[in-house]
Design a protein around this motif. Structure first.
Motif, PDB file in Angstrom:
ATOM      1  N   VAL A  55       0.893  -1.254  -0.093  1.00 32.63           N
ATOM      2  CA  VAL A  55      -0.019   0.064   0.094  1.00 32.63           C
ATOM      3  C   VAL A  55       0.799   1.183  -0.005  1.00 32.63           C
ATOM      4  N   ASP A  56       1.924   1.305   0.649  1.00 36.18           N
ATOM      5  CA  ASP A  56       2.722   2.507   0.940  1.00 36.18           C
ATOM      6  C   ASP A  56       3.624   2.808  -0.261  1.00 36.18           C
ATOM      7  N   SER A  57       3.731   1.666  -1.175  1.00 35.67           N
ATOM      8  CA  SER A  57       4.578   1.826  -2.302  1.00 35.67           C
ATOM      9  C   SER A  57       3.624   2.305  -3.517  1.00 35.67           C
ATOM     10  N   LEU A  58       2.282   2.114  -3.447  1.00 34.21           N
ATOM     11  CA  LEU A  58       1.479   2.527  -4.562  1.00 34.21           C
ATOM     12  C   LEU A  58       1.678   3.776  -5.323  1.00 34.21           C
ATOM     13  N   PRO A  59       1.623   5.030  -4.459  1.00 36.70           N
ATOM     14  CA  PRO A  59       1.940   6.240  -5.021  1.00 36.70           C
ATOM     15  C   PRO A  59       3.205   6.228  -6.096  1.00 36.70           C
ATOM     16  N   VAL A  60       4.286   5.490  -5.385  1.00 36.59           N
ATOM     17  CA  VAL A  60       5.400   5.880  -6.512  1.00 36.59           C
ATOM     18  C   VAL A  60       5.338   4.871  -7.727  1.00 36.59           C
ATOM     19  N   ALA A  61       4.635   3.510  -7.662  1.00 41.47           N
ATOM     20  CA  ALA A  61       4.335   2.812  -8.828  1.00 41.47           C
ATOM     21  C   ALA A  61       3.482   3.417  -9.794  1.00 41.47           C
ATOM     22  N   LEU A  62       2.417   4.003  -9.174  1.00 40.62           N
ATOM     23  CA  LEU A  62       1.495   4.368  -9.931  1.00 40.62           C
ATOM     24  C   LEU A  62       1.823   5.494 -10.874  1.00 40.62           C
ATOM     25  N   PHE A  63       2.545   6.617 -10.207  1.00 50.21           N
ATOM     26  CA  PHE A  63       3.169   7.745 -10.906  1.00 50.21           C
ATOM     27  C   PHE A  63       4.058   7.199 -11.880  1.00 50.21           C
ATOM     28  N   ILE A  64       4.872   6.283 -11.627  1.00 50.54           N
ATOM     29  CA  ILE A  64       6.011   5.957 -12.721  1.00 50.54           C
ATOM     30  C   ILE A  64       5.141   5.162 -14.059  1.00 50.54           C
ATOM     31  N   ALA A  65       4.114   4.428 -13.530  1.00 50.33           N
ATOM     32  CA  ALA A  65       3.351   3.829 -14.726  1.00 50.33           C
ATOM     33  C   ALA A  65       2.596   4.799 -15.503  1.00 50.33           C
ATOM     34  N   ALA A  66       1.974   5.663 -15.066  1.00 53.92           N
ATOM     35  CA  ALA A  66       1.014   6.751 -15.500  1.00 53.92           C
ATOM     36  C   ALA A  66       1.924   7.504 -16.742  1.00 53.92           C
ATOM     37  N   PHE A  67       3.232   7.879 -16.355  1.00 58.85           N
ATOM     38  CA  PHE A  67       3.863   8.734 -17.378  1.00 58.85           C
ATOM     39  C   PHE A  67       4.464   7.782 -18.308  1.00 58.85           C
ATOM     40  N   THR A  68       4.934   6.557 -17.766  1.00 58.41           N
ATOM     41  CA  THR A  68       5.325   5.489 -18.842  1.00 58.41           C
ATOM     42  C   THR A  68       4.444   5.096 -19.841  1.00 58.41           C
ATOM     43  N   GLY A  69       2.999   5.130 -19.657  1.00 55.53           N
ATOM     44  CA  GLY A  69       1.958   5.045 -20.502  1.00 55.53           C
ATOM     45  C   GLY A  69       1.709   6.072 -21.609  1.00 55.53           C
ATOM     46  N   VAL A  70       1.788   7.280 -21.191  1.00 54.63           N
ATOM     47  CA  VAL A  70       1.767   8.518 -21.949  1.00 54.63           C
ATOM     48  C   VAL A  70       3.091   8.771 -22.779  1.00 54.63           C
ATOM     49  N   VAL A  71       4.126   8.271 -22.499  1.00 54.05           N
ATOM     50  CA  VAL A  71       5.560   8.284 -23.245  1.00 54.05           C
ATOM     51  C   VAL A  71       5.381   6.786 -24.197  1.00 54.05           C
TER      52      VAL A  71
END
Length: 247
Positions: free
Chosen positions: A49-65
């Protein structure tokens, strides 16, 4: 030169032997469910749970790129709906698990090495393997696939939104490309790989943490080693699973 080679060979054998002893002691701690069972849920929250913000932030911008780079690559050569194919395949097979694993190697692996490195294990009333190591390893192995799955979904969603807003690609076209070459193996391969990453990162963090000595300086060096070892092993595992499971 021969002396140095022999010394390094002996050191390598010692490392393998210490790892074997560590895994033996860890296996002996498995029956002690009363100790590690109640601690595993706490570690699952901290690792997952505590790692979700970092993981989802990375994934979100990876999808855009990914969507933008796919559009740039495919322009004038192949239909634009292949953007959905590239975003889906890449997020599920590679970038979702690997980028999240590398990010969490820095967060989870380093924090575990530092936490265990500052403890005086000898004063514990419990077996350190059942009290400290096993809950963390189980939590990492269980929660990393969950985090990776959410990262995959997030990356695909942001890739879809980028396609709609920036590439003038319709939802139907994006979904056509997403489903075109999809196989169920894409999903379980990424999740299985993530579980192996979670096991490796938490195990390395615990091993390095328990062997850390030398006060604050030793803890700092230990956290650095944990991150470096975890990142290298993660990339080696990534290549290994691709060679074994994708042939």
């Amino acid at each position: 030169m021969i002396e140095r080679l022999g010394r390094r060979t002996v050191d390598a054998i010692k490392v393998v032997g210490r790892f074997g002893h560590f895994m033996r002691d860890l296996a002996r701690a498995v029956p002690d469910v009363a100790v590690w069972g109640r601690l595993t849920l706490l570690q699952m929250r901290r690792v997952g749970v505590d790692s979700l913000p970092v993981a989802l932030f990375i994934a979100a911008f990876t999808g855009v790129v990914l969507a933008l780079q796919a559009s740039y690559t495919f322009t004038g050569t192949v239909p634009l709906y292949f953007v959905g194919t590239l975003v889906g395949k890449t997020m599920m097979l590679e970038l979702g698990p690997v980028l999240v694993g590398l990010a969490l190697a820095g967060r989870v692996g380093a924090s575990m090495a530092a936490e265990l490195g500052t403890m005086t294990v000898e004063t514990l009333a419990y077996d350190p393997y059942s009290f400290l190591v096993l809950p963390r390893v189980l939590a990492g192995t269980t929660m990393f696939p969950v985090i990776a799955a959410l990262a995959m979904v997030t990356g695909i969603l942001t890739g879809w939104l980028a396609s709609l807003v920036l590439l003038d690609l319709s939802t139907q076209e994006f979904l056509k490309g997403l489903k075109l070459f999809y196989r169920f193996k894409d999903t379980w391969y990424g999740l299985f790989k993530s579980a192996s990453f979670g096991f490796t990162i938490t195990l390395v963090g615990c091993i390095v943490g328990l062997r850390t000595r030398g006060g604050a300086e030793g803890v700092g060096l230990g956290t650095t080693r944990a991150v470096v070892y975890s990142a290298v092993l993660l990339l080696v595992l990534d290549a290994f699973w691709a060679l074994v499971l994708l042939r």
